[in-house]
Write a protein that holds these residues in place. Structure first.
Motif, short mmCIF file in Angstrom:
data_model
loop_
_atom_site.label_atom_id
_atom_site.label_comp_id
_atom_site.label_asym_id
_atom_site.label_seq_id
_atom_site.Cartn_x
_atom_site.Cartn_y
_atom_site.Cartn_z
N ALA A 187 0.82 -1.22 0.00
CA ALA A 187 0.00 0.00 0.00
C ALA A 187 0.85 1.26 0.00
CB ALA A 187 -0.94 -0.01 1.21
N ALA A 188 2.14 1.11 0.31
CA ALA A 188 3.02 2.28 0.27
C ALA A 188 3.05 2.90 -1.12
CB ALA A 188 4.43 1.90 0.72
N ASP A 189 2.88 2.06 -2.14
CA ASP A 189 2.86 2.58 -3.52
C ASP A 189 1.84 3.72 -3.65
OD1 ASP A 189 4.64 0.63 -4.07
OD2 ASP A 189 3.34 -0.54 -5.39
N ALA A 190 0.67 3.54 -3.01
CA ALA A 190 -0.40 4.52 -3.16
C ALA A 190 -0.06 5.82 -2.44
CB ALA A 190 -1.72 3.96 -2.63
N ILE A 191 0.43 5.71 -1.22
CA ILE A 191 0.69 6.95 -0.48
C ILE A 191 1.88 7.70 -1.09
CG2 ILE A 191 2.14 5.93 1.35
CD1 ILE A 191 0.46 7.73 3.29
N ILE A 192 2.88 6.93 -1.52
CA ILE A 192 4.04 7.56 -2.17
C ILE A 192 3.60 8.15 -3.51
CG2 ILE A 192 6.30 7.13 -3.21
CD1 ILE A 192 6.65 4.86 -1.11
N GLY A 193 2.76 7.38 -4.23
CA GLY A 193 2.28 7.86 -5.53
C GLY A 193 1.52 9.17 -5.39
N GLY A 194 0.68 9.26 -4.37
CA GLY A 194 -0.05 10.50 -4.14
C GLY A 194 0.90 11.65 -3.84
N TYR A 195 1.91 11.34 -3.04
CA TYR A 195 2.86 12.39 -2.66
C TYR A 195 3.63 12.90 -3.88
CZ TYR A 195 6.18 14.99 0.18
OH TYR A 195 6.92 16.00 0.74
N VAL A 196 4.21 11.96 -4.64
CA VAL A 196 5.07 12.40 -5.75
C VAL A 196 4.27 12.96 -6.92
CG1 VAL A 196 6.95 10.85 -5.11
CG2 VAL A 196 5.27 10.10 -6.79
N SER A 197 2.94 12.77 -6.90
CA SER A 197 2.14 13.41 -7.94
C SER A 197 2.15 14.93 -7.75
CB SER A 197 0.70 12.87 -7.94
OG SER A 197 0.00 13.39 -6.83
N VAL A 198 2.47 15.37 -6.54
CA VAL A 198 2.55 16.81 -6.26
C VAL A 198 4.01 17.25 -6.18
CG1 VAL A 198 2.01 18.62 -4.59
CG2 VAL A 198 0.38 16.77 -5.01
N THR A 199 4.80 16.51 -5.40
CA THR A 199 6.20 16.86 -5.19
C THR A 199 7.08 15.64 -5.48
OG1 THR A 199 5.54 18.37 -3.42
CG2 THR A 199 7.86 17.75 -3.49
N PRO A 200 7.72 15.61 -6.64
CA PRO A 200 8.62 14.48 -6.91
C PRO A 200 9.74 14.45 -5.87
CG PRO A 200 8.26 15.80 -8.89
CD PRO A 200 7.67 16.57 -7.75
N LEU A 201 10.14 13.26 -5.48
CA LEU A 201 11.25 13.15 -4.54
C LEU A 201 12.56 13.19 -5.30
CD1 LEU A 201 9.36 12.68 -2.21
CD2 LEU A 201 10.65 10.65 -1.60
N GLU A 202 13.56 13.75 -4.69
CA GLU A 202 14.90 13.68 -5.28
C GLU A 202 15.46 12.27 -5.02
OE1 GLU A 202 16.97 17.02 -3.57
OE2 GLU A 202 15.80 18.44 -4.73
N ASP A 203 16.45 11.88 -5.82
CA ASP A 203 16.98 10.51 -5.72
C ASP A 203 17.43 10.14 -4.31
OD1 ASP A 203 16.50 9.90 -8.27
OD2 ASP A 203 18.58 10.01 -8.97
N GLU A 204 18.12 11.06 -3.67
CA GLU A 204 18.64 10.76 -2.32
C GLU A 204 17.48 10.54 -1.36
OE1 GLU A 204 19.49 13.24 -4.19
OE2 GLU A 204 21.60 12.83 -4.64
N GLU A 205 16.46 11.37 -1.49
CA GLU A 205 15.30 11.23 -0.60
C GLU A 205 14.62 9.89 -0.83
OE1 GLU A 205 13.89 15.91 -0.44
OE2 GLU A 205 13.28 14.68 -2.13
N ALA A 206 14.43 9.58 -2.11
CA ALA A 206 13.75 8.32 -2.46
C ALA A 206 14.53 7.14 -1.93
CB ALA A 206 13.58 8.24 -3.97
N GLY A 207 15.86 7.23 -2.02
CA GLY A 207 16.71 6.12 -1.58
C GLY A 207 16.68 5.92 -0.08
N LEU A 208 16.38 6.97 0.67
CA LEU A 208 16.41 6.87 2.14
C LEU A 208 15.03 6.64 2.73
CD1 LEU A 208 18.91 9.74 3.00
CD2 LEU A 208 19.33 7.29 3.14
N LEU A 209 14.01 6.68 1.89
CA LEU A 209 12.64 6.67 2.41
C LEU A 209 12.36 5.46 3.31
CD1 LEU A 209 9.94 8.10 2.50
CD2 LEU A 209 9.28 6.90 0.42
N ALA A 210 12.76 4.28 2.86
CA ALA A 210 12.46 3.07 3.64
C ALA A 210 13.14 3.15 5.01
CB ALA A 210 12.92 1.82 2.90
N ASP A 211 14.36 3.67 5.04
CA ASP A 211 15.06 3.79 6.32
C ASP A 211 14.37 4.80 7.23
OD1 ASP A 211 17.59 2.18 6.61
OD2 ASP A 211 17.79 2.90 4.56
#
Ligand code: PMP
Length: 764
Positions: A255-279
């Protein structure tokens, strides 16, 4: 945090409302709160408010910051469903109320937002998506907000997770404690050092389901409680939302796909942010477990509220560990990347592809379905990774950040054609010239290797007034009418264009003259004379040579071959076209352009494939004198050729090759790999020959009689694919394994390839 929540009676609360805010309440309903006391207030006139009496320990500058933030949000994004702070009767942001102890308690009044707190397990995918989207909008609204009090410490600030270590003693279950410690250790090693580099601002910091209300339509109707607002990396806002909205759900990771998808539809994450999200998510969950254990001891009365999310947090942590944090990280990162198309199952996609693109070839009996690449790795929809030992296009590694940035930045700024004055094409041409012998002084930027070779052919004909060409017996130079003629590898049975003559490629293993024989190189080159003669009246306009003879089976004759070939062509009046589409851009490990190892001066150089790391761009560099033969009125122009985006990609690739020392890496890792392959050859009689330069290597497979073992080559590439290693086969008989990875290939990748090949050959 250690101070107890306020406990005013309803009478006292009504009095504060009346005297402080001029609000006459008809009913007060206590609401849950972790450290504040909250009431829903109804008036006789039908108005409804949220009344909040805060902990006396709360810093007043922080309350001032919260009030200022709410005003800021109202100005920036007035439609955002955020509670509004109502001023006191005296026009202040709060009133100070004397408490039962000697301290004063700040009391604030807010608008009451419609909607309800929904159990996170009851949220639909759309609701989860909406939650993500609104989290991003709130972050955007706060982007320009500043307040001097914003840099205060709160326990829940994910970035301060290591400070919770002393509280771990309160986690009584030793296995659980060890799990939280693992999260902390990883956080300190991997996350903490990266945090200062992330974009940061004032964030809400607690976008949990307790603070986000939903309407009946499952869309967010309200955001409340700005009590955890602080200056922190923006990604923490999303991490908190992922952790708190999904914990306790069986499908938390999916289900994280949906919440992340909603978020990045407004504000794309930068690579570093995306890479650290799970942590960051794991950190939030670990904090939840730890703080709950600690608070349970402190406030046994409020334990039910304080512990409400904790079992879910534990379950989510377990799910992350079960999948492996790295796999979860990849999955989250992929969700951040927002695949722009719908995901089809591999089998149905294959069927659709075969119908819609019947002549578009696919590798492997079980084609590989890819969704993304990173460095030397490619990933399928299930996040299974494949080691890319085949692709030269992503020369600096799949999805290299600098190339991606260069392309996206330029696309955003300007993407036209080359008939306007623009810096990029000029800079690219000058940079290419600087890498080549000075007589190669005219650059033409086009879109593909075929187009560059095609153009070279027109120029060669115009400049020499002749109409015949010489190529090696199994060469490939392109797809167009003119370059198909130059590509015997792709000729139909019996096809032999009359204006083309072939020469045997300098194959010292299988060809007519063998490596080590006296003058073998010269004897191969001497065939050029025969070929030129065979062209008869048409005349010898040009010889096209891929210095690595890739389609001819990856040959690496000594430099004397190119020297001798160029000398003969010159004598015969034919031009030399060095086709660097395969061997160029540093792959040979000695120079940027492979012909340079021989010191020859070709008349034209063609570059393509790797040139844009996947963005289509190719070039032809010629002696400008040759262009004089093309009449002025003939315009040499191609719509997309040399457009600013293509040039930005090509410039970024050249810069990365230089900055990351990739030519030297190709030499170093290439020779290590070659050595490893030679060692395998000692053990496996199937290997007849190992050859090539840098990171373009060929392994010729042979049968017992030393004949070409094409069937085995196919079996080996299929078996390697099943082991997650991608390579291919080439050569006139298709029996030469083709190893041609991105130039960021390292020793450890070579080891993976060698080990798998060893096993596959052993079972062949
Ligand atoms: N020359 C060589 C040596 C090639 O290998 C290729 C492509 N495989 C081409 C030219 C044609 O390039 P493109 O496919 O970009 O047209």
């Amino acid at each position: 945090m250690k101070s107890t929540p306020p406990a005013f009676g309803e009478e006292a609360a009504s009095q504060i409302l009346r005297e402080g805010f001029g609000v006459e309440s008809s009913s007060l309903k206590p609401l849950a709160g972790e450290r504040d006391q909250n009431f829903r207030v109804d008036t006789a006139g039908g108005q409804r408010f949220l009344f909040k009496i805060s902990n006396p320990a709360d810093d007043r500058p922080i309350l001032a910051m919260q009030a200022a933030a709410l005003r800021h949000i109202e100005r920036v994004d007035p439609d955002l469903p955020v509670m509004r702070a109502l001023p006191t009767a005296a026009g202040e942001s709060w009133v100070e109320v004397p408490g039962p102890d000697s301290r004063t308690y700040p009391a604030r009044l807010f608008t009451f937002l419609p909607g309800h707190v929904t159990a996170n397990t009851a949220l639909t995918t759309e609701a989860i998506w909406s939650h993500g989207q609104i989290t991003a909008r709130l972050g955007q609204a706060l982007r320009g907000f500043f307040h001097p009090a914003a840099d205060y410490e709160i326990l829940w600030d994910i970035t301060r997770l290591p400070k919770l270590r002393p509280l771990l003693t309160h986690v009584s279950d030793s296995q659980r404690r060890a799990q939280v410690e693992r999260v902390l250790d990883r956080f300190e090693a991997r996350v903490a050092p990266a945090l200062p580099g992330l974009r940061a601002q004032v964030i809400h910091g607690d976008m949990s389901p307790d603070n986000v209300l939903f309407g009946d339509d499952f869309r967010v109707s309200g955001i409340v409680d700005f009590g955890d607002m602080t200056h922190a990396p923006l990604a923490c806002d999303l991490a908190v939302a992922v952790a708190d909205v999904l914990h306790g759900r069986d499908d938390a990771i999916e289900a994280a796909d949906a919440i992340i998808g909603g978020y990045v539809s407004v504000t794309p994450l930068e690579d570093e942010e995306a890479g650290l999200l799970a942590d960051l998510v794991a950190a939030r969950l670990a904090a939840e477990v730890t703080v709950t254990a600690w608070r349970r001891g402190l406030y046994p009365d409020n334990a039910a509220y304080a512990a409400s999310g904790e079992p879910g947090a534990r379950a989510f942590l377990d799910a992350i560990e079960a999948m492996g944090i790295d796999a979860v990280a990849r999955r989250f990162r992929e969700a951040c990347r927002q695949l722009p198309y719908q995901r089809s199952a591999t089998s149905s996609l294959l069927e659709r592809r075969r119908r819609a693109l019947p002549r578009s070839p696919l590798f492997y009996s079980r084609p590989v379905h890819l969704v993304r690449g990173e460095g030397v790795w490619l990933f399928d929809p299930d996040d299974r990774r494949y080691l890319d030992c085949y692709n030269n296009v992503p020369v600096v590694g799949h999805s290299h950040r600098r190339v991606v940035q260069a392309v996206t930045q330029q696309q955003r700024l300007l993407a036209t054609h080359s008939r306007y004055l623009h810096e990029a094409i000029v800079e690219l041409a000058e940079r290419l010239q600087a890498t080549l012998p000075p007589e190669l002084d005219a650059v033409m930027v086009v879109n593909s290797g075929s187009e560059a070779n095609d153009l070279a052919w027109r120029i060669a004909r115009a400049a020499t007034g002749r109409a015949g060409a010489v190529v090696t017996a199994c060469a490939y130079h392109g797809l167009t009418e003119a370059t198909h003629a130059l590509s015997p590898e792709e000729w139909a049975k019996g096809e032999q264009p009359a204006h083309i003559a072939t020469i045997p490629a300098p194959d010292g293993y299988r060809g007519p003259y063998r490596r080590g024989e006296d003058g073998w190189v010269q004897r191969y080159a001497a065939h050029i004379d025969d070929a030129a003669r065979a062209l008869g009246d048409r005349g010898f306009a040009a010889i096209y040579l891929d210095p690595a003879f890739t389609a001819d089976g990856i040959l690496s004759p000594p430099p004397t071959y190119l020297q001798e070939a160029a000398r003969r062509a010159l004598t015969l009046g034919g031009l030399v076209v060095a086709d660097e589409v395969q061997a160029g851009h540093g792959r040979s490990g000695t120079h940027l352009w492979s012909f340079q190892a021989s010191g020859i001066a070709p008349d034209m150089v063609v570059m393509g494939k790797p040139m844009g790391n996947g963005f289509p761009v190719a070039a032809l560099v010629v002696r400008s004198q040759l262009l004089e033969a093309v009449p002025e009125e003939v315009e040499l122009f191609s719509t997309f050729g040399g457009n600013p985006v293509a040039c930005a990609a090509a410039l970024a690739v050249l810069a990365v090759i230089e900055d990351e020392g990739l030519v030297a890496n190709a030499a170093k890792v290439g020779s290590y790999l070659r050595q490893g392959l030679l060692t395998l050859a000692e053990r496996h009689p199937l290997i007849g020959d190992v050859r090539g330069e840098g990171l373009l290597l060929g392994v010729e497979l042979v049968d017992e009689a030393r004949g070409p073992a094409a069937g085995n080559a196919r079996k080996v590439t299929e078996a390697m694919r099943e082991r997650g290693i991608l390579l291919s086969a080439t050569g006139p008989a298709g029996n030469v394994l083709k190893i041609r990875p991105p130039l960021v290939f390292r020793h450890e990748h070579a080891d993976l390839l060698l080990q798998a090949l060893d096993e596959v050959l052993a079972s062949s």
